[in-house]
Enzyme design. Sequence first.
Site, PDB file in Angstrom:
ATOM      1  N   ASP A  45       0.849  -1.208   0.000  1.00 50.54           N
ATOM      2  CA  ASP A  45       0.000   0.000   0.000  1.00 50.54           C
ATOM      3  C   ASP A  45       0.884   1.258   0.000  1.00 50.54           C
ATOM      4  O   ASP A  45       0.365   2.376  -0.037  1.00 50.54           O
ATOM      5  CB  ASP A  45      -1.015  -0.010   1.152  1.00 50.54           C
ATOM      6  CG  ASP A  45      -0.379  -0.012   2.518  1.00 50.54           C
ATOM      7  OD1 ASP A  45       0.854  -0.158   2.621  1.00 50.54           O
ATOM      8  OD2 ASP A  45      -1.131   0.127   3.513  1.00 50.54           O
ATOM      9  N   SER A  46       2.207   1.062  -0.031  1.00 50.96           N
ATOM     10  CA  SER A  46       3.128   2.192  -0.281  1.00 50.96           C
ATOM     11  C   SER A  46       2.819   2.807  -1.643  1.00 50.96           C
ATOM     12  O   SER A  46       3.317   3.886  -1.951  1.00 50.96           O
ATOM     13  CB  SER A  46       4.585   1.718  -0.228  1.00 50.96           C
ATOM     14  OG  SER A  46       4.782   0.607  -1.080  1.00 50.96           O
ATOM     15  N   LYS A 112      -1.025  -9.339   3.482  1.00 50.78           N
ATOM     16  CA  LYS A 112      -0.209  -8.797   4.575  1.00 50.78           C
ATOM     17  C   LYS A 112      -1.048  -7.837   5.411  1.00 50.78           C
ATOM     18  O   LYS A 112      -1.790  -7.026   4.857  1.00 50.78           O
ATOM     19  CB  LYS A 112       1.025  -8.090   4.019  1.00 50.78           C
ATOM     20  CG  LYS A 112       1.897  -7.437   5.096  1.00 50.78           C
ATOM     21  CD  LYS A 112       3.293  -7.146   4.617  1.00 50.78           C
ATOM     22  CE  LYS A 112       3.453  -5.844   3.882  1.00 50.78           C
ATOM     23  NZ  LYS A 112       3.088  -4.652   4.651  1.00 50.78           N
ATOM     24  N   GLU A 181       9.662  -3.568  10.278  1.00 51.10           N
ATOM     25  CA  GLU A 181      10.083  -2.297   9.657  1.00 51.10           C
ATOM     26  C   GLU A 181      10.663  -1.339  10.688  1.00 51.10           C
ATOM     27  O   GLU A 181      10.059  -1.115  11.749  1.00 51.10           O
ATOM     28  CB  GLU A 181       8.854  -1.663   8.963  1.00 51.10           C
ATOM     29  CG  GLU A 181       9.161  -0.339   8.308  1.00 51.10           C
ATOM     30  CD  GLU A 181       8.090   0.122   7.320  1.00 51.10           C
ATOM     31  OE1 GLU A 181       7.150  -0.656   7.024  1.00 51.10           O
ATOM     32  OE2 GLU A 181       8.197   1.262   6.847  1.00 51.10           O
TER      33      GLU A 181
HETATM   34  O1  KIV Z   1       3.589  -1.029   1.608  1.00 47.96           O
HETATM   35  C1  KIV Z   1       4.742  -1.457   1.504  1.00 47.96           C
HETATM   36  O2  KIV Z   1       5.442  -1.253   0.508  1.00 47.96           O
HETATM   37  C2  KIV Z   1       5.279  -2.224   2.614  1.00 47.96           C
HETATM   38  C3  KIV Z   1       6.748  -2.482   2.627  1.00 47.96           C
HETATM   39  C4  KIV Z   1       7.503  -1.250   2.874  1.00 47.96           C
HETATM   40  C5  KIV Z   1       7.109  -3.549   3.580  1.00 47.96           C
HETATM   41  O3  KIV Z   1       4.562  -2.589   3.495  1.00 47.96           O
END
Ligand code: KIV
Length: 263
Positions: A45-46, A112, A181
């Site tokens: 979700d980044s 996730k 993280e």
């Molecule tokens: O959203 C994302 O890209 C992540 C990673 C930074 C682990 O959760």
Amino acid sequence: MKKISTHILKAMKDNNDKFAVVTTYDYAFSKIVSNANIEVSLVGDSLGNVFQGRSTTIPVTIEEMAYHMNAVSRGNENSLLVCDMPFMSYSTVKDTLQNAAILMQAGAQMIKVEGGEWLAESVYKLSQCGIPVCGHVGLTPQSVNKLGGNKVQGKDKSDAEKMVKDALILQDAGADLLVVECVPSRLGADLTSALSIPVIGIGAGPDTDGQVLVSYDMLGLSDRLPKFAKNFLNETNSVQEAITLFGNEVRNGLFPGPDNCFK
Ligand code: KIV
């Protein structure tokens, strides 16, 4: 490369073999990551930050995640496909199961979720339904307002102990993988040895089983390069080469270096 499964990642951990994870948001990047033999492709979700230009991941919706997951699934051959459940899409067990189904039907092979002990029942139910789960502890960006910013987590002894306890609860509930993280390297190492499932670090030191980076960070496309990241395009001539170099440096223990870690 053989198609990666959770079983292969577990065998890699047991064999002390490190593996690489890269975030993907579209068909073209997905193909590059798969062809670079990156073990896990994460539809993070980044995308709210690097793709949509937002300041947090909070506005990202389940429909947007499913849209990107679908595109990524069409470009992938080799990597294990993990998809983030967005903010508030897993606040109850019922919502978790319904929204996880949407992402699995869009092509995810694992979902996730960010958080600790409070997720135990949801992780258990997902697991019973045949949905693999990756936990996410440490800095959990969906909780940025509660955490008071994107800060290194687990610096105090009691916070560190609580994080290990949370991670063990997620593992016992049925989680197959864990992302940690922005924590001190010592805590990254402690979590990795305490858990039998593979642990993937981002800003968690050199000792985790896997390392994940946001693709836009490792190609110098983000507004700002975080301390824990490195621009691999500076040392290569193409996106394909940069992502391949990241995978090789992770597997050979060259990345992250001391400058990418927290004390
Ligand atoms: O959203 C994302 O890209 C992540 C990673 C930074 C682990 O959760």
